[in-house]
Design an enzyme around this catalytic site. Sequence first.
Site, PDB file in Angstrom:
ATOM      1  CB  ILE A  43       5.067   0.539   2.246  1.00 48.89           C
ATOM      2  CG1 ILE A  43       4.990  -0.140   3.659  1.00 48.89           C
ATOM      3  CG2 ILE A  43       6.185   0.232   2.012  1.00 48.89           C
ATOM      4  CD1 ILE A  43       4.399  -1.968   3.484  1.00 48.89           C
ATOM      5  CG  ASP A  83      -1.922   1.379   1.199  1.00 49.01           C
ATOM      6  OD1 ASP A  83      -1.880   2.004   0.853  1.00 49.01           O
ATOM      7  OD2 ASP A  83      -2.763   0.904   2.318  1.00 49.01           O
ATOM      8  CG  HIS A  84       2.812   3.939  -3.064  1.00 51.45           C
ATOM      9  ND1 HIS A  84       4.201   3.961  -2.258  1.00 51.45           N
ATOM     10  CD2 HIS A  84       3.496   4.972  -4.218  1.00 51.45           C
ATOM     11  CE1 HIS A  84       5.233   4.876  -3.055  1.00 51.45           C
ATOM     12  NE2 HIS A  84       4.828   4.950  -3.681  1.00 51.45           N
ATOM     13  NE  ARG A  85      -4.152   3.902   1.063  1.00 54.30           N
ATOM     14  CZ  ARG A  85      -4.927   3.544   1.546  1.00 54.30           C
ATOM     15  NH1 ARG A  85      -6.314   3.678   1.291  1.00 54.30           N
ATOM     16  NH2 ARG A  85      -5.482   2.000   1.968  1.00 54.30           N
TER      17      ARG A  85
END
Length: 424
Positions: free
Chosen positions: A400, A396-398
Amino acid sequence: MKTKEIVVPDIGDFDEVEIIELLVAVGDTIAAEDSLITVESDKASMEIPSSDGGVVKEVKVAIGDMIKEGSIMVVLETTQSVLEEEPEEEPAPPPPPPPPPKKPKPLPEIPAKPSPTIHIDEVKFSKAYATPSQRRFARDLGVDLGNVKGSGRKGRITRQDIKSYVKTTISAATSGGGSLGVAPMPEIDFSQWGDIESVALSKINKLTGEFLHRNWVTIPHVTQYDEADITEMEAFRKQMGTELKDQGVKITPLAFIMKAVIASLKAFPRFNSSLDASKENLIQKHYYHIGVAVDTPDGLVVPVIRDADQKSLVEISQEIREFAIKARDKKLKPSDMQGGCFSISSLGGIGGTKFTPIINAPEVAILGVSRSSMQPIWNGNEFEPRLMLPLSLSYDHRVIDGAAGARFTTHLSKQLSDIRRLLL
């Protein structure tokens, strides 16, 4: 005002069935024929409706319970006002639609956003099974009844069905899970080109599809690819397999991978977290429950190995095998698939070189494992054959960023390349 116990009606040839879903909670107001629970047998799943309407005062069952005809499901508090239902009547032709209201001119600096509940297909609307009062209610809200699934008797659309549709649709649109402004796929008659067969999706297929679609459109996925040299690990695993063969013990590669994942989660605790409901805080977990994707004839399920950090390679291997058998025999309980911190999806036994696994929310990362292969690797002096394992980490780019994703797979690869590191 009085209370009434709602019991399980005749369920056919089954002595007992397992509850897999609760559809009401204490305080809910329900009408007759509203579904209370979902049960599953070894053949099918079905919803059991209420015989009466009222306010739920007590829920007498829980997920995983085995029930039979006559078992008490809920206790209702019934009143005249609650029980007052509209008489059953066949749908009447709808009144002519009112002229469309004049649209106010939008402010130039604020682009108009399309509402998910203002487009009505009059043909589908007229064919929907609903009473005149519900049709008026739906039209007042701008709801196309052709898109609403009825839960009343014989599929009649109730007021609660309309409210639920509006709530679900607006919630999905505002959270990023809506249609994203893309027109729906048109209905196509494939029989015009040849013979066809319609095969119903299993309940697991439907639930998994909805779950994965929601995760894909609401979570910004990034996938980091890497490879781990598992030559020594696999040699050790085969050696232990020979030594433990007489005891009927088989250590799977997945057990080693799980141990290496746990070591990496401890080194990078952000991967062992979840966003809270506000999306402003991380819930940091200090336990290690690892989900393992299992392929079954009915679809994908993900049982969870609890406290995997406290179990040996042998214990993990045995538990994975037991869960796989339960999954294929349809004996997994909902509690067996809850509480995971991180999931592993292994396709190594099937094939492929890499793939993008979809995150199993509310987790923030998932590891995909493909088939290992022998490759020539330069050791500084010459090429030598090494067994390389492809890894695909979606995160999850939010939560990591890319650098952390690369560090995680690098750390994981080192753990697998030299399993002595797992002792540190």
